[in-house]
Design an enzyme around this catalytic site. Structure first.
Site, PDB file in Angstrom:
ATOM      1  N   HIS A  96    -123.513  27.749  86.973  1.00 36.27           N
ATOM      2  CA  HIS A  96    -124.703  27.313  87.171  1.00 36.27           C
ATOM      3  C   HIS A  96    -124.262  25.846  86.860  1.00 36.27           C
ATOM      4  O   HIS A  96    -123.110  25.452  86.214  1.00 36.27           O
ATOM      5  CB  HIS A  96    -125.699  27.583  86.302  1.00 36.27           C
ATOM      6  CG  HIS A  96    -125.640  27.548  84.835  1.00 36.27           C
ATOM      7  ND1 HIS A  96    -124.700  28.216  84.179  1.00 36.27           N
ATOM      8  CD2 HIS A  96    -126.226  26.772  83.933  1.00 36.27           C
ATOM      9  CE1 HIS A  96    -124.624  28.128  82.771  1.00 36.27           C
ATOM     10  NE2 HIS A  96    -125.614  27.161  82.630  1.00 36.27           N
ATOM     11  N   HIS A 111    -125.028  23.227  84.770  1.00 36.33           N
ATOM     12  CA  HIS A 111    -125.156  22.630  83.407  1.00 36.33           C
ATOM     13  C   HIS A 111    -123.844  21.931  83.103  1.00 36.33           C
ATOM     14  O   HIS A 111    -122.891  22.565  83.277  1.00 36.33           O
ATOM     15  CB  HIS A 111    -125.878  23.608  82.391  1.00 36.33           C
ATOM     16  CG  HIS A 111    -127.249  23.652  82.359  1.00 36.33           C
ATOM     17  ND1 HIS A 111    -127.687  24.705  81.726  1.00 36.33           N
ATOM     18  CD2 HIS A 111    -128.256  23.056  82.816  1.00 36.33           C
ATOM     19  CE1 HIS A 111    -129.202  24.678  82.193  1.00 36.33           C
ATOM     20  NE2 HIS A 111    -129.431  23.704  82.806  1.00 36.33           N
ATOM     21  N   ASP A 167    -122.248  21.603  80.297  1.00 33.84           N
ATOM     22  CA  ASP A 167    -121.308  22.368  79.441  1.00 33.84           C
ATOM     23  C   ASP A 167    -120.685  23.660  80.299  1.00 33.84           C
ATOM     24  O   ASP A 167    -119.722  24.273  79.715  1.00 33.84           O
ATOM     25  CB  ASP A 167    -122.023  22.981  78.189  1.00 33.84           C
ATOM     26  CG  ASP A 167    -123.103  23.868  78.740  1.00 33.84           C
ATOM     27  OD1 ASP A 167    -123.904  23.665  79.371  1.00 33.84           O
ATOM     28  OD2 ASP A 167    -123.258  24.868  77.921  1.00 33.84           O
ATOM     29  N   HIS A 168    -120.805  23.672  81.665  1.00 35.57           N
ATOM     30  CA  HIS A 168    -120.179  24.586  82.357  1.00 35.57           C
ATOM     31  C   HIS A 168    -119.379  23.894  83.672  1.00 35.57           C
ATOM     32  O   HIS A 168    -118.502  24.781  84.098  1.00 35.57           O
ATOM     33  CB  HIS A 168    -121.190  25.694  82.854  1.00 35.57           C
ATOM     34  CG  HIS A 168    -121.773  26.300  81.770  1.00 35.57           C
ATOM     35  ND1 HIS A 168    -121.258  27.685  81.615  1.00 35.57           N
ATOM     36  CD2 HIS A 168    -122.665  25.900  81.094  1.00 35.57           C
ATOM     37  CE1 HIS A 168    -122.096  28.191  80.526  1.00 35.57           C
ATOM     38  NE2 HIS A 168    -123.059  27.111  80.321  1.00 35.57           N
ATOM     39  N   HIS A 199    -132.452  31.022  84.018  1.00 34.63           N
ATOM     40  CA  HIS A 199    -131.930  29.975  83.209  1.00 34.63           C
ATOM     41  C   HIS A 199    -131.855  28.662  84.116  1.00 34.63           C
ATOM     42  O   HIS A 199    -132.496  27.502  83.577  1.00 34.63           O
ATOM     43  CB  HIS A 199    -130.511  30.391  82.836  1.00 34.63           C
ATOM     44  CG  HIS A 199    -129.896  29.197  81.896  1.00 34.63           C
ATOM     45  ND1 HIS A 199    -130.471  28.747  80.587  1.00 34.63           N
ATOM     46  CD2 HIS A 199    -128.753  28.602  82.044  1.00 34.63           C
ATOM     47  CE1 HIS A 199    -129.530  27.840  80.124  1.00 34.63           C
ATOM     48  NE2 HIS A 199    -128.601  27.698  80.953  1.00 34.63           N
ATOM     49  N   ASP A 222    -125.079  31.942  81.567  1.00 35.93           N
ATOM     50  CA  ASP A 222    -126.126  31.751  80.564  1.00 35.93           C
ATOM     51  C   ASP A 222    -127.250  32.747  80.766  1.00 35.93           C
ATOM     52  O   ASP A 222    -128.237  32.306  80.409  1.00 35.93           O
ATOM     53  CB  ASP A 222    -126.324  30.210  80.223  1.00 35.93           C
ATOM     54  CG  ASP A 222    -125.511  29.411  79.902  1.00 35.93           C
ATOM     55  OD1 ASP A 222    -124.496  29.980  79.223  1.00 35.93           O
ATOM     56  OD2 ASP A 222    -125.706  28.333  79.833  1.00 35.93           O
ATOM     57  N   HIS A 236    -121.815  31.597  75.858  1.00 37.20           N
ATOM     58  CA  HIS A 236    -121.789  31.101  74.383  1.00 37.20           C
ATOM     59  C   HIS A 236    -121.759  32.190  73.422  1.00 37.20           C
ATOM     60  O   HIS A 236    -122.202  33.321  73.587  1.00 37.20           O
ATOM     61  CB  HIS A 236    -123.171  30.526  74.274  1.00 37.20           C
ATOM     62  CG  HIS A 236    -123.394  29.221  75.188  1.00 37.20           C
ATOM     63  ND1 HIS A 236    -123.197  27.859  74.579  1.00 37.20           N
ATOM     64  CD2 HIS A 236    -123.883  29.200  76.484  1.00 37.20           C
ATOM     65  CE1 HIS A 236    -123.454  26.992  75.696  1.00 37.20           C
ATOM     66  NE2 HIS A 236    -123.775  27.720  76.913  1.00 37.20           N
TER      67      HIS A 236
HETATM   68 FE    FE Z   1    -124.333  26.458  78.528  1.00 34.71          FE
HETATM   69 ZN    ZN Z   2    -126.576  26.572  80.689  1.00 33.57          ZN
END
Ligand code: FE
Ligand code: ZN
Length: 256
Positions: free
Chosen positions: A57, A59, A61-62, A115, A134, A172
């Protein structure tokens, strides 16, 4: 097909990076790209050459590591077609039902929105593994940021329906916090209490609690257990659809 080698490593604050290596064909996948430096170090330690990034996805942090990894390795970046404009360097947008043939590996794409609206998971049936980003976490699930609770419930059900021995790699390390929440919802679940204690011990020793397994999640993840009478009673929803119980649990977790 020989089984791929899988290497999971912590990065950023509480993310995991994962590499999947098919030695026969010289294919190495990075599941998401949280941090280019951490992914590069993991590749170098093993002498593997990155060929593909599979994005779950959009975001940051990915995806933040994509540009640097792509310019260094010319790898192919595959991700959700529904989020193509939000993912830097995407070469191929995919959605369910799509099968990716990567070296000798076959990965099936599962749509798992909730998400984010376009979130996808990757399932490699022959290796008994799925990369769920996530959407599901050990004893927990992702926040419903873009979709609806009903949508997220359906996505979790899709993951829960994979073969029971399937190993699930998640984005995570949230297991201890999820387990503490779960224990307040289902205090009579001995397996959950036991797993929380195991997770706390693992974290004290700096060990990861992931990957998890589908069967373990059925036993200990209260978000998947919305049909359980004790949980329904706990949130005062004895009747009605399971997704409404799920929605009530997710609300409570947001405030936990
Ligand atoms: Fe994440
Ligand atoms: Zn995420």
């Amino acid at each position: 097909m020989a089984q791929p080698e899988i290497h999971q490593f912590p990065c950023l604050k509480d993310n995991y990076g994962v590499l999947v290596h098919d030695a026969e064909e010289g294919v190495t996948l990075s599941i998401d790209a949280p941090d280019a430096g951490a992914v590069k170090r993991a590749l170098d330690e093993r002498g593997w050459t990155l060929t593909h990034i599979l994005v779950t996805h959009h975001h940051a942090d990915h995806t933040a590591g994509i540009p640097a990894l792509k310019s260094e390795t010319q790898c192919t970046v595959i991700g959700p077609s529904a989020e193509s404009v939000r993912i830097p360097g995407l070469d191929a947008g995919v959605a369910e039902p799509c099968s990716l043939h990567l070296g000798s590996l076959e990965a099936k794409v599962l749509d798992t929105p909730g998400h984010t609206m376009g979130h996808i998971a990757y399932w490699i049936p022959a290796a008994g593994v799925a990369f769920v980003g996530d959407t599901l976490f050990a004893m927990g699930c992702g926040r419903v940021l873009e979709g609806t609770a009903e949508m997220m419930w359906a996505s979790l059900q899709k993951i829960a329906a994979l073969p029971p021995e399937t190993h699930l790699y998640c984005g995570h390390e949230y297991t201890v916090s999820n387990g503490k929440f779960g224990a307040t919802i289902e205090p009579g679940n001995a397996r959950l209490a036991e797993r929380l204690a195991e997770a706390e011990a693992a974290r004290r020793d700096g060990r990861p609690t992931l990957p998890t397994r589908v069967d373990l999640e059925h036993e200990t993840n209260v978000f998947l257990r919305a049909a359980t009478p004790a949980i329904r009673a706990h949130v005062n929803l004895p009747d009605g659809p399971d997704w409404k119980v799920f929605a009530a649990l997710r609300e409570r977790k947001n405030r936990f």
